[in-house]
Scaffold this motif. Structure first.
Motif, PDB file in Angstrom:
ATOM      1  N   ASP A  14       0.811  -1.224   0.000  1.00 30.84           N
ATOM      2  CA  ASP A  14       0.000   0.000   0.000  1.00 30.84           C
ATOM      3  C   ASP A  14       0.842   1.270   0.000  1.00 30.84           C
ATOM      4  O   ASP A  14       0.308   2.375  -0.167  1.00 30.84           O
ATOM      5  CB  ASP A  14      -1.001   0.002   1.150  1.00 30.84           C
ATOM      6  N   ASP A  15       2.164   1.135   0.168  1.00 33.90           N
ATOM      7  CA  ASP A  15       3.044   2.304   0.088  1.00 33.90           C
ATOM      8  C   ASP A  15       3.724   2.431  -1.275  1.00 33.90           C
ATOM      9  O   ASP A  15       4.571   3.308  -1.469  1.00 33.90           O
ATOM     10  CB  ASP A  15       4.103   2.251   1.188  1.00 33.90           C
ATOM     11  N   THR A  67       0.010   5.934  -7.507  1.00 36.62           N
ATOM     12  CA  THR A  67       0.064   5.007  -6.385  1.00 36.62           C
ATOM     13  C   THR A  67      -0.419   3.612  -6.791  1.00 36.62           C
ATOM     14  O   THR A  67      -1.058   3.433  -7.836  1.00 36.62           O
ATOM     15  CB  THR A  67      -0.821   5.503  -5.232  1.00 36.62           C
ATOM     16  N   ALA A  68      -0.130   2.665  -5.927  1.00 34.55           N
ATOM     17  CA  ALA A  68      -0.632   1.312  -6.139  1.00 34.55           C
ATOM     18  C   ALA A  68      -2.154   1.307  -6.178  1.00 34.55           C
ATOM     19  O   ALA A  68      -2.762   0.563  -6.957  1.00 34.55           O
ATOM     20  CB  ALA A  68      -0.126   0.391  -5.034  1.00 34.55           C
ATOM     21  N   ALA A  69      -2.776   2.145  -5.349  1.00 31.88           N
ATOM     22  CA  ALA A  69      -4.246   2.224  -5.340  1.00 31.88           C
ATOM     23  C   ALA A  69      -4.769   2.715  -6.684  1.00 31.88           C
ATOM     24  O   ALA A  69      -5.793   2.228  -7.179  1.00 31.88           O
ATOM     25  CB  ALA A  69      -4.717   3.137  -4.212  1.00 31.88           C
ATOM     26  N   THR A  77      -4.609  -2.832 -13.305  1.00 32.94           N
ATOM     27  CA  THR A  77      -3.281  -3.311 -13.677  1.00 32.94           C
ATOM     28  C   THR A  77      -2.466  -3.802 -12.487  1.00 32.94           C
ATOM     29  O   THR A  77      -1.482  -4.517 -12.677  1.00 32.94           O
ATOM     30  CB  THR A  77      -2.504  -2.227 -14.449  1.00 32.94           C
ATOM     31  N   VAL A  78      -2.829  -3.408 -11.290  1.00 30.48           N
ATOM     32  CA  VAL A  78      -2.304  -4.050 -10.082  1.00 30.48           C
ATOM     33  C   VAL A  78      -3.372  -5.013  -9.582  1.00 30.48           C
ATOM     34  O   VAL A  78      -4.525  -4.630  -9.387  1.00 30.48           O
ATOM     35  CB  VAL A  78      -1.932  -3.015  -9.005  1.00 30.48           C
ATOM     36  N   HIS A  79      -2.975  -6.254  -9.422  1.00 27.30           N
ATOM     37  CA  HIS A  79      -3.923  -7.305  -9.057  1.00 27.30           C
ATOM     38  C   HIS A  79      -4.449  -7.136  -7.636  1.00 27.30           C
ATOM     39  O   HIS A  79      -5.644  -7.314  -7.379  1.00 27.30           O
ATOM     40  CB  HIS A  79      -3.229  -8.665  -9.194  1.00 27.30           C
ATOM     41  N   GLU A  80      -3.552  -6.745  -6.725  1.00 29.80           N
ATOM     42  CA  GLU A  80      -3.937  -6.677  -5.312  1.00 29.80           C
ATOM     43  C   GLU A  80      -3.024  -5.687  -4.600  1.00 29.80           C
ATOM     44  O   GLU A  80      -1.830  -5.601  -4.906  1.00 29.80           O
ATOM     45  CB  GLU A  80      -3.804  -8.071  -4.679  1.00 29.80           C
ATOM     46  N   VAL A  81      -3.592  -4.916  -3.667  1.00 27.48           N
ATOM     47  CA  VAL A  81      -2.824  -4.016  -2.814  1.00 27.48           C
ATOM     48  C   VAL A  81      -2.955  -4.502  -1.373  1.00 27.48           C
ATOM     49  O   VAL A  81      -4.065  -4.726  -0.883  1.00 27.48           O
ATOM     50  CB  VAL A  81      -3.325  -2.556  -2.932  1.00 27.48           C
ATOM     51  N   VAL A  82      -1.805  -4.655  -0.713  1.00 29.45           N
ATOM     52  CA  VAL A  82      -1.785  -5.237   0.631  1.00 29.45           C
ATOM     53  C   VAL A  82      -0.867  -4.420   1.531  1.00 29.45           C
ATOM     54  O   VAL A  82      -0.031  -3.653   1.041  1.00 29.45           O
ATOM     55  CB  VAL A  82      -1.293  -6.703   0.577  1.00 29.45           C
TER      56      VAL A  82
END
Length: 245
Positions: A121-122, A161-163, A170-175
């Protein structure tokens, strides 16, 4: 320190160049070699590409370039990046990029060619090449963001950002950052549970229907980096970066 391979059904290729994972020439070639070795092992079903430290990748080691006379290191870095990005794309099994902190420059080339991205998430993503007097990896950024945003990111060197990328799909998952490796391996495990013959053919088929030849497209971009160095703009920008101006 360096790049190492942890083999297995879920193989891991790990980038580790403290303090910021600015990757030297030898490092890019090692990424290519380790990914190729992982894919060549019939026991490998998935590869997780990850990094140690607070950021996934700060791009090429510009200080290495500026310490050298002439353009030999620049040329070698460009070839090394092309080899590393191609190795991600050509790996015969899916490659999952696990991204924490900053993912810049050459890091975009790696994750843009990956099959899936799991991000902390960062995580932030950007292509500061214009500020470094270079061009390249817009090919890969275009696989992560819409076309007009890609152009804005190239011209302004802004990050996303990842979000943001998760919203684009395009980002499968944010953790949470602490759970990044576990999350990436969980996705890898779901793929590894499938028939490996089918998965390898699926990777080959998906590459075959891509509308853009990513390797040719990236080499086209690199030609403009060489032009910028011939006219002096590239060296001026790199020296300004090294001097902190």
């Amino acid at each position: 320190m360096g790049v190492h391979l942890e083999p297995g059904a879920i193989a891991e290729v790990v980038i580790d160049f403290p303090p910021v994972n600015a990757v030297p020439v030898a490092g890019w070639l090692s990424v290519a070699d380790q990914l190729t070795a992982a894919g060549a092992d019939p026991a490998t079903r998935v590869v997780v590409l990850r990094a140690e430290g607070r950021g996934f990748c700060a791009g090429v080691d510009i200080k290495e370039m500026q310490r050298s006379e002439g353009h030999q290191v620049l040329l070698a870095a460009n070839r090394g990046c092309a080899a590393a990005f191609a190795a991600v794309y050509d790996c015969p099994v899916p490659v999952i990029a696990a991204v924490q902190g900053f993912c810049l420059g050459g890091g975009i080339g790696l994750v843009g060619n990956a099959d899936l991205i799991v991000a902390a998430d960062d995580a932030t993503f950007g292509l500061p090449e214009v500020d470094r007097g270079a061009l390249g990896a817009a090919t890969h950024l275009a696989r992560l963001v819409p076309p007009q945003l890609m152009r804005a990111m190239v011209y302004t060197c802004r990050t996303v950002t990842a979000a943001d990328l998760h919203r684009f799909g395009t980002v499968h998952e944010v953790v949470p950052a602490a759970g990044l490796r576990v999350a990436a391996r969980a996705v890898a495990g779901a793929i590894a549970a499938k028939d490996p013959v089918v998965i390898r053919r699926a990777k080959e088929a998906l590459n075959g229907i891509d509308p853009v030849d990513v390797k040719r497209s990236y080499r086209f971009e690199q030609g403009f980096t060489f032009e910028l160095n011939l006219n002096g703009a590239g060296d001026r920008a790199r020296q300004k970066f090294v001097e902190g101006r």
